[in-house]
Scaffold this active site. Structure first.
Site, PDB file in Angstrom:
ATOM      1  N   TYR A  35       0.842  -1.201   0.000  1.00  0.00           N
ATOM      2  CA  TYR A  35       0.000   0.000   0.000  1.00  0.00           C
ATOM      3  C   TYR A  35       0.874   1.247   0.000  1.00  0.00           C
ATOM      4  O   TYR A  35       0.616   2.206  -0.743  1.00  0.00           O
ATOM      5  CB  TYR A  35      -0.902  -0.021   1.236  1.00  0.00           C
ATOM      6  N   ALA A  75       3.851   1.571  -1.135  1.00  0.00           N
ATOM      7  CA  ALA A  75       4.468   1.713  -2.463  1.00  0.00           C
ATOM      8  C   ALA A  75       3.487   2.354  -3.441  1.00  0.00           C
ATOM      9  O   ALA A  75       3.853   3.244  -4.219  1.00  0.00           O
ATOM     10  CB  ALA A  75       4.913   0.349  -2.977  1.00  0.00           C
TER      11      ALA A  75
END
Lengths: 80, 242
Positions: free
Chosen positions: B150, B152
């Site tokens: 998430y 990233a």
């Protein structure tokens, strides 16, 4: 106003150039007014005038006035 | 109130931050397209407003995105504001995260936002003005244990925001991101117990954020008051990252 005229006016409006300059041979990046920023304005103008939504592939392929005409034909815009 | 009604499209508008943002824009006089996958939930909000339109929009599906923007074009031929809010969050330690979970988050959070922005700019550049607001996350700024995928995806949203801001500035289109901290929503409801207590302890304002806190910031970034602000990431976190 026929579609040929609409196309010329759309190019003139988006690129802020005279309609006299607009021929089928006019190519992307061949004049300073048709740069990448103006290309986006041109796409917006064409979509607005012809009430269509262009695919990204077609936007990339739209490298000249002639090519624009060919691409628009795919969207049922007829040029006599 | 805005003088001439401006047109806004808010994705993921049926719940949480999206719903609060839609209401805030509607109250401010915007014409708002509420995009989402569940028409019934959208109607629950839009029914109370004359200036609201519910719009089926699944940002993980290009054909759905195109149809939604065609509808906006058909009705108003313009768009002033796009709030890229639709998002999915999956928790998981690095070793336990399957590739399809990562794909899901990137498809919605990154690709979906990108494609919506791409189509929005065409409607905006015709008027040589517009504001795109991407909802990132504090996790995209500083990461969080158990949320690498998430984080990233939300970091990618920030990179996208900054690049788009540079590219679209000559066209008069501003692009900014909001990075909410711990906001009370369905997404964060699953964070309970010690993790929740720890999060609260990191906030010197001693409260979690509300969806209205984020909606207010979105309304500001959309307004002419923010006309010289682009490429920025506004962190709404009550001091978590101060």
């Amino acid at each position: 106003m026929d579609n040929v005229e609409k196309l010329r006016k759309a190019f003139a409006e988006a690129l802020q150039i005279s309609e006299d300059v607009i021929t089928d041979d006019l190519k992307y990046n061949s004049i300073k007014e048709w740069d990448s920023v103006a290309h986006m304005a041109l796409v917006a103008e064409l979509e607005d005038v012809f009430d269509i939504m262009l695919d990204t592939d077609d936007i990339i392929e739209m490298s000249s006035v002639m090519k624009a005409r060919e691409i628009l034909t795919k969207y049922n815009v007829e040029f006599s | 109130m805005v003088d001439t009604p401006k047109i806004a499209l808010i994705t993921g508008a049926s719940r949480g931050i999206g719903a609060a943002t839609a209401r805030r824009f509607l109250d401010a006089g915007y014409v708002v397209f509420l995009g989402g996958r569940n028409l019934e939930e959208l109607e629950d909000i839009s029914a109370a407003y004359e200036n609201a339109h519910s719009l089926i929009l699944d940002v993980s599906d290009l054909s759905s995105i195109k149809a939604a923007f065609m509808e906006v074009r058909k009705q108003y031929r313009a768009l002033d504001v796009l709030v890229n809010n639709a998002g999915v969050m999956h928790a998981g330690m690095i070793a336990m995260t399957k590739s399809d979970i990562i794909d899901d988050m990137f498809d919605t959070n990154v690709r979906g936002s990108y494609l919506c922005a791409q189509l929005a700019t065409r409607l905006m550049s015709a008027k040589h003005s517009g504001s795109i607001i991407n909802i990132s996350s504090i996790m995209g700024v500083q990461g969080a244990v158990g949320y690498s995928g998430y984080s990233a995806s939300k970091a990618a949203v920030i990179g996208m925001t900054k690049a788009m801001a540079k590219e679209l500035a000559p066209s008069g289109v501003r692009v900014n991101a909001l990075a909410p901290g711990f906001i009370e929503t369905d997404l964060t409801a699953s964070i309970t117990g010690e993790a929740r207590d720890k999060a609260l302890a990191s906030i010197r304002m001693n409260r979690f954020g509300t969806t209205d806190d984020v909606a207010s910031a979105a309304l500001f970034l959309a307004s002419d008051e923010a006309s010289y602000i682009t490429g920025q990431v506004l962190q709404i976190d009550g001091s978590m990252t101060a």
